[in-house]
Design an enzyme around this catalytic site. Structure first.
Site, PDB file in Angstrom:
ATOM      1  CG  ASP A  67      58.395 148.500 -36.257  1.00  0.00           C
ATOM      2  OD1 ASP A  67      58.025 148.189 -35.108  1.00  0.00           O
ATOM      3  OD2 ASP A  67      57.790 148.139 -37.263  1.00  0.00           O
ATOM      4  CG  ASN A 136      52.031 146.556 -47.472  1.00  0.00           C
ATOM      5  OD1 ASN A 136      52.351 145.901 -46.478  1.00  0.00           O
ATOM      6  ND2 ASN A 136      52.363 147.818 -47.628  1.00  0.00           N
ATOM      7  CG  HIS A 138      54.204 146.143 -43.630  1.00  0.00           C
ATOM      8  ND1 HIS A 138      53.464 147.307 -43.725  1.00  0.00           N
ATOM      9  CD2 HIS A 138      53.849 145.602 -42.440  1.00  0.00           C
ATOM     10  CE1 HIS A 138      52.715 147.429 -42.639  1.00  0.00           C
ATOM     11  NE2 HIS A 138      52.936 146.411 -41.854  1.00  0.00           N
ATOM     12  CD  GLU A 143      55.015 149.800 -45.608  1.00  0.00           C
ATOM     13  OE1 GLU A 143      54.327 148.986 -46.257  1.00  0.00           O
ATOM     14  OE2 GLU A 143      54.672 150.203 -44.484  1.00  0.00           O
TER      15      GLU A 143
HETATM   16  C1  F6R Z   1      54.775 146.077 -35.716  1.00  0.00           C
HETATM   17  C2  F6R Z   1      55.133 145.952 -37.091  1.00  0.00           C
HETATM   18  C3  F6R Z   1      54.167 145.723 -38.210  1.00  0.00           C
HETATM   19  C4  F6R Z   1      52.955 144.866 -37.845  1.00  0.00           C
HETATM   20  C5  F6R Z   1      52.033 144.670 -39.048  1.00  0.00           C
HETATM   21  C6  F6R Z   1      50.802 143.879 -38.704  1.00  0.00           C
HETATM   22  O1  F6R Z   1      55.909 146.297 -34.894  1.00  0.00           O
HETATM   23  O2  F6R Z   1      56.277 146.061 -37.335  1.00  0.00           O
HETATM   24  O3  F6R Z   1      54.856 145.131 -39.287  1.00  0.00           O
HETATM   25  O4  F6R Z   1      53.395 143.625 -37.366  1.00  0.00           O
HETATM   26  O5  F6R Z   1      51.649 145.921 -39.552  1.00  0.00           O
HETATM   27  O6  F6R Z   1      50.040 144.612 -37.805  1.00  0.00           O
HETATM   28  P1  F6R Z   1      48.717 144.008 -37.152  1.00  0.00           P
HETATM   29  O7  F6R Z   1      49.155 142.913 -36.243  1.00  0.00           O
HETATM   30  O8  F6R Z   1      48.134 145.176 -36.389  1.00  0.00           O
HETATM   31  O9  F6R Z   1      47.857 143.543 -38.277  1.00  0.00           O
END
Ligand code: F6R
Length: 241
Positions: A67, A136, A138, A143
């Protein structure tokens, strides 16, 4: 699904890196799907260490990231391109022309999202997709929703995500309001998926993801339906099992 419980974040990072390293050793021209966020940073550090020791060669590897924020240029220090360059790419011998991150500066979102899907297809799909897990549930920027998004698409960031991200920007007005993300369908087409999860604050959601019903309200729960998923989580994240 294979679940590896690591003692702590360091062990999680070594285990996750060793799975990526085996992929690169077995298929030097593999397509790696990569993630940003805090969890994979230790994994990337370990890969860099092994590269520096001469144990890994990324010269034929291709990569696609999950992303990118819409509206941020590559040199913006909050862009995911910037993150990838500074946390991994600049430290290894990957060919930068073979790295792919959605182009946040493309204002025509339909065009950029279908271009990105085509890039993944033209590479022959993703051999190994690395994922972090949001609080959550995701994955990427998918989301909780009423249905699973199939392909790369543009998402409106929730107010809570915008609020959470404002600490990284000079003001809340500068926080991007949208992002481009691979869809759940894009992720599920990866041949192998590696989910890394760390910390007690992820324990409940990890339990819901792995043991709860498969529902778009917990996007990562869809991984239960994939036939080759490896979860590497530390003891704190595994506390509910
Ligand atoms: C990152 C992404 C997000 C993260 C997720 C967890 O490219 O797509 O889905 O993997 O928000 O983030 P952390 O590792 O910071 O808890």
């Amino acid at each position: 699904m294979k679940i590896y419980k690591a003692k702590d974040y360091e062990e999680l990072s070594r285990k996750a890196a060793s799975i990526i390293a085996s992929q690169v050793l077995m298929k030097p021209d593999c397509v790696l799907g990569l993630a940003t966020g805090s969890t994979p940073i230790g994994t990337y550090k370990q890969l860099i260490e092994w590269y520096n020791k001469g144990d890994l060669d990324f010269s034929s590897v291709k990569s696609v990231n999950l992303d990118e924020y819409r509206g941020l240029t590559r040199d913006n220090d909050q862009s995911y391109y910037y993150f990838m360059y500074n946390n991994l790419f600049k430290h290894i011998n990957i060919n930068m022309d073979c790295t792919n991150v959605p182009d946040g500066t493309q204002s025509d979102s339909d065009k950029e999202c279908s271009r990105y899907e085509d890039v993944i297809k033209s590479l022959g799909g993703i051999d190994l997709q690395l994922l972090g897990l949001g609080h959550n549930g995701h994955i990427g920027f998918n989301e909780p929703d009423e249905e699973f998004a199939k392909t790369t698409h543009c998402v409106n960031l929730t107010q809570s995500t915008i609020e959470a991200n404002k600490r990284f920007f000079a003001s809340i007005d500068e926080v991007p309001k949208q992002a481009y993300t691979m869809g759940i369908g894009t992720i599920m087409k990866a041949k192998k998926i590696l989910l890394v999860v760390s910390g007690s604050d992820k324990a409940q959601i990890l339990h819901d993801v792995l043991s709860g019903p498969v529902t778009p309200h917990v996007p990562a729960s869809v991984l239960q339906l994939h036939n080759d998923v490896i979860v590497v989580a530390d003891e704190a994240a595994m506390a509910k099992f």
